[in-house]
Scaffold this motif. Structure first.
Motif, PDB file in Angstrom:
ATOM      1  N   SER A   1       0.832  -1.212   0.000  1.00 25.09           N
ATOM      2  CA  SER A   1       0.000   0.000   0.000  1.00 25.09           C
ATOM      3  C   SER A   1       0.859   1.252   0.000  1.00 25.09           C
ATOM      4  O   SER A   1       0.566   2.224  -0.707  1.00 25.09           O
ATOM      5  N   ALA A   2       1.943   1.247   0.788  1.00 24.09           N
ATOM      6  CA  ALA A   2       2.837   2.400   0.831  1.00 24.09           C
ATOM      7  C   ALA A   2       3.518   2.617  -0.519  1.00 24.09           C
ATOM      8  O   ALA A   2       3.769   3.761  -0.919  1.00 24.09           O
ATOM      9  N   THR A   3       3.822   1.539  -1.218  1.00 28.56           N
ATOM     10  CA  THR A   3       4.401   1.657  -2.563  1.00 28.56           C
ATOM     11  C   THR A   3       3.440   2.370  -3.500  1.00 28.56           C
ATOM     12  O   THR A   3       3.827   3.259  -4.272  1.00 28.56           O
ATOM     13  N   LEU A   4       2.172   1.990  -3.428  1.00 31.42           N
ATOM     14  CA  LEU A   4       1.162   2.648  -4.250  1.00 31.42           C
ATOM     15  C   LEU A   4       1.033   4.126  -3.899  1.00 31.42           C
ATOM     16  O   LEU A   4       0.973   4.987  -4.784  1.00 31.42           O
ATOM     17  N   VAL A   5       0.972   4.428  -2.614  1.00 35.47           N
ATOM     18  CA  VAL A   5       0.839   5.820  -2.176  1.00 35.47           C
ATOM     19  C   VAL A   5       2.020   6.650  -2.676  1.00 35.47           C
ATOM     20  O   VAL A   5       1.845   7.771  -3.177  1.00 35.47           O
ATOM     21  N   THR A   6       3.211   6.104  -2.573  1.00 31.05           N
ATOM     22  CA  THR A   6       4.413   6.820  -3.024  1.00 31.05           C
ATOM     23  C   THR A   6       4.364   7.087  -4.517  1.00 31.05           C
ATOM     24  O   THR A   6       4.668   8.199  -4.975  1.00 31.05           O
ATOM     25  N   ALA A   7       3.990   6.088  -5.287  1.00 32.02           N
ATOM     26  CA  ALA A   7       3.930   6.257  -6.739  1.00 32.02           C
ATOM     27  C   ALA A   7       2.882   7.283  -7.142  1.00 32.02           C
ATOM     28  O   ALA A   7       3.118   8.122  -8.026  1.00 32.02           O
ATOM     29  N   LEU A   8       1.728   7.244  -6.514  1.00 35.31           N
ATOM     30  CA  LEU A   8       0.669   8.189  -6.862  1.00 35.31           C
ATOM     31  C   LEU A   8       1.047   9.613  -6.473  1.00 35.31           C
ATOM     32  O   LEU A   8       0.656  10.577  -7.141  1.00 35.31           O
ATOM     33  N   GLU A   9       1.811   9.755  -5.400  1.00 35.20           N
ATOM     34  CA  GLU A   9       2.266  11.076  -4.966  1.00 35.20           C
ATOM     35  C   GLU A   9       3.357  11.623  -5.878  1.00 35.20           C
ATOM     36  O   GLU A   9       3.331  12.797  -6.260  1.00 35.20           O
ATOM     37  N   LEU A  10       4.309  10.779  -6.240  1.00 37.71           N
ATOM     38  CA  LEU A  10       5.487  11.252  -6.979  1.00 37.71           C
ATOM     39  C   LEU A  10       5.333  11.213  -8.490  1.00 37.71           C
ATOM     40  O   LEU A  10       6.051  11.928  -9.192  1.00 37.71           O
ATOM     41  N   ARG A  11       4.447  10.369  -8.990  1.00 36.29           N
ATOM     42  CA  ARG A  11       4.313  10.225 -10.443  1.00 36.29           C
ATOM     43  C   ARG A  11       2.868  10.460 -10.883  1.00 36.29           C
ATOM     44  O   ARG A  11       2.190   9.564 -11.377  1.00 36.29           O
ATOM     45  N   PRO A  12       2.365  11.688 -10.733  1.00 38.58           N
ATOM     46  CA  PRO A  12       0.966  11.961 -11.096  1.00 38.58           C
ATOM     47  C   PRO A  12       0.687  11.842 -12.588  1.00 38.58           C
ATOM     48  O   PRO A  12      -0.479  11.749 -12.989  1.00 38.58           O
ATOM     49  N   ASP A  13       1.729  11.835 -13.415  1.00 38.03           N
ATOM     50  CA  ASP A  13       1.528  11.751 -14.862  1.00 38.03           C
ATOM     51  C   ASP A  13       1.640  10.331 -15.401  1.00 38.03           C
ATOM     52  O   ASP A  13       1.446  10.110 -16.598  1.00 38.03           O
ATOM     53  N   ASP A  14       1.955   9.366 -14.558  1.00 35.47           N
ATOM     54  CA  ASP A  14       2.019   7.983 -15.015  1.00 35.47           C
ATOM     55  C   ASP A  14       0.630   7.444 -15.315  1.00 35.47           C
ATOM     56  O   ASP A  14      -0.382   7.979 -14.860  1.00 35.47           O
ATOM     57  N   ARG A  15       0.598   6.340 -16.044  1.00 33.02           N
ATOM     58  CA  ARG A  15      -0.678   5.792 -16.497  1.00 33.02           C
ATOM     59  C   ARG A  15      -1.585   5.411 -15.326  1.00 33.02           C
ATOM     60  O   ARG A  15      -2.791   5.698 -15.337  1.00 33.02           O
ATOM     61  N   LEU A  16      -1.018   4.773 -14.307  1.00 33.98           N
ATOM     62  CA  LEU A  16      -1.845   4.370 -13.165  1.00 33.98           C
ATOM     63  C   LEU A  16      -2.423   5.590 -12.466  1.00 33.98           C
ATOM     64  O   LEU A  16      -3.613   5.612 -12.106  1.00 33.98           O
ATOM     65  N   SER A  17      -1.605   6.611 -12.264  1.00 31.36           N
ATOM     66  CA  SER A  17      -2.089   7.826 -11.606  1.00 31.36           C
ATOM     67  C   SER A  17      -3.187   8.490 -12.416  1.00 31.36           C
ATOM     68  O   SER A  17      -4.209   8.929 -11.871  1.00 31.36           O
ATOM     69  N   ARG A  18      -2.988   8.561 -13.732  1.00 29.00           N
ATOM     70  CA  ARG A  18      -4.004   9.204 -14.571  1.00 29.00           C
ATOM     71  C   ARG A  18      -5.291   8.401 -14.600  1.00 29.00           C
ATOM     72  O   ARG A  18      -6.389   8.971 -14.646  1.00 29.00           O
ATOM     73  N   LEU A  19      -5.172   7.077 -14.542  1.00 31.38           N
ATOM     74  CA  LEU A  19      -6.366   6.226 -14.516  1.00 31.38           C
ATOM     75  C   LEU A  19      -7.153   6.442 -13.232  1.00 31.38           C
ATOM     76  O   LEU A  19      -8.374   6.648 -13.260  1.00 31.38           O
ATOM     77  N   LEU A  20      -6.465   6.422 -12.103  1.00 26.70           N
ATOM     78  CA  LEU A  20      -7.159   6.596 -10.827  1.00 26.70           C
ATOM     79  C   LEU A  20      -7.611   8.032 -10.607  1.00 26.70           C
ATOM     80  O   LEU A  20      -8.487   8.277  -9.771  1.00 26.70           O
TER      81      LEU A  20
END
Length: 412
Positions: A317-336
């Motif tokens: 879960s912390a890995t997901l939180v970190t990625a969503l915080e630091l990489r808002p332009d990645d595909r997963l972030s844009r999808l969510l």
């Protein structure tokens, strides 16, 4: 070990409104400049308070898992893992707001924090308790028998304490509102963690605060190993002390990111690897939800799940939180971060969590079988919308209006 069908409370519907965050969905404030000496060792604390739309979308995904798990448990036997995800999100959001306040003001207004927490969570919860108690008093719906005593436990955030003390199958003492157990875990954490964090911030260097937070993440694991027996499953599952690492994992992410400047090579490394691991982390969490009945007897795997398993899920879960915080332009972030997902997660996820389980019990009491999932979703969304506009939003305005007036306690 008895199954705990109501143990997927998504407290995390934290929905802080993230005081100081942007009003525009998905936007961030321009980073506020913080002088090196004034940053108190957290140079990125003030700039990292903007709303993360991807996290809001993750809330929506998690609460959807909870609904399906409660209506069709055979389809998602491990849907309880959504609770773990919400715990980590909550620890992250709360901690970064507290650190940002400490950097800005030189202290943390504890009374203001507790007031905002109360205004955010309690009015909607009291409305739910009142409705359930009214149904118990005026109808013969079996799903709401005992709602008055359950409402008292829920309103005082003691449901998890009662459930933790029950060694065998859960009793009917909390059943109408048993899903509020995780609200108890979160509120008890909210009561203690700001005090601990403020103590660390005032007395230790920022790097040591980070190390202490990491050490605290390990303590619940060790404590679970000491406590573990099959008869202690409820104690471990519902205890704040035994679930704290999942909240502290989010807190650790917040402390680490506040410590790193935007040009720090360690931040670039963290950004790269969190993005690479985000999809695998989400896939593993999805696999658990799909295949692992985490609240049932797993045979030889039960002891592993109830000890190291909680921390493993917290790391994912912390890995997901970190990625969503630091990489808002990645595909997963844009999808969510898609508007419907982020809007529901930001505004309705708390209400959806509060109301979904009573709706499940209502439909079961009425004998509804065909189309039960669709009926649960529709009725829950209607109640969540009513809760948001009639109860939560007015009290949130009060919380935000009083934020600036609170005195700063225990300044450095």
């Amino acid at each position: 070990m008895a199954k705990a069908p109501d143990s997927t409370a998504v407290a995390e519907t934290e929905q802080e409104g993230q005081e100081g965050a942007d009003t525009a969905v998905g936007a961030r404030r321009p980073p506020a400049p913080v002088a090196p000496r004034a940053s108190r060792g957290f140079p990125s604390a003030v700039s990292r308070t903007g709303r993360v739309s991807g996290l809001d979308g993750l809330r929506t995904l998690a609460v959807a898992l909870v609904i399906v798990h409660h209506v069709e448990p055979e389809a998602l036997p491990g849907g309880a893992v959504a609770v773990d995800v919400f715990f980590t999100i909550s620890g992250f959001v709360i901690t970064r707001l507290l650190i940002a306040e400490y950097v800005r003001r030189g202290g943390i207004s504890l009374m203001s924090f507790y007031r905002r927490r109360w205004l955010r969570l309690v009015p909607a919860l009291l409305a739910l308790c009142a409705v359930c108690a009214l149904l118990a008093a005026t109808t013969d719906l079996w799903g709401f028998d005992g709602s008055l005593q359950a409402a008292g436990l829920s309103a005082t955030f003691l449901t998890n304490v009662v459930r933790a003390m029950e060694p065998g199958p859960y009793s009917d003492l909390t059943s109408p509102l048993a899903h509020t157990w995780s609200l108890g875990v979160e509120e008890q954490f909210y009561l203690l963690w700001p005090l601990v964090l403020l103590f660390l911030l005032r007395r230790l260097r920022a790097r040591t605060v980070l190390l202490c937070t990491a050490a605290l993440c390990v303590l619940p694991l060790l404590w679970r190993c000491v406590l573990w027996t099959p008869e202690a499953a409820h104690r471990i599952y519902n205890g704040t002390d035994t679930r704290a690492d999942q909240l502290l994992a989010g807190a650790l992410v917040a402390v680490a990111l506040a410590r790193l400047r935007s040009d720090d090579p360690r931040l670039a490394l963290l950004r790269t690897w969190s993005a690479r691991l985000a999809w695998p982390a989400l896939a593993l969490l999805g696999l658990v939800a799909w295949q692992v009945p985490v609240t049932e007897d797993l045979g030889p795997w039960t002891s592993a799940w109830y000890t190291i398993g909680f921390l493993a899920v917290a790391v994912l879960s912390a890995t997901l939180v970190t990625a969503l915080e630091l990489r808002p332009d990645d595909r997963l972030s844009r999808l969510l971060a898609l508007t419907p997902l982020s809007w529901v997660g930001r505004n309705l996820s708390y209400g959806i969590y509060l109301w979904h389980y009573p709706v499940v019990r209502l439909l079961a009491s009425l004998g509804v079988r065909e189309g039960r999932l669709a009926a649960t979703v529709v009725l829950t969304l209607l109640m969540a919308l009513l809760s948001y506009y009639a109860v939560e939003r007015p009290f949130l305005r009060r919380a935000h209006a009083g934020k600036a007036r609170g005195p700063v306690l225990a300044t450095a």
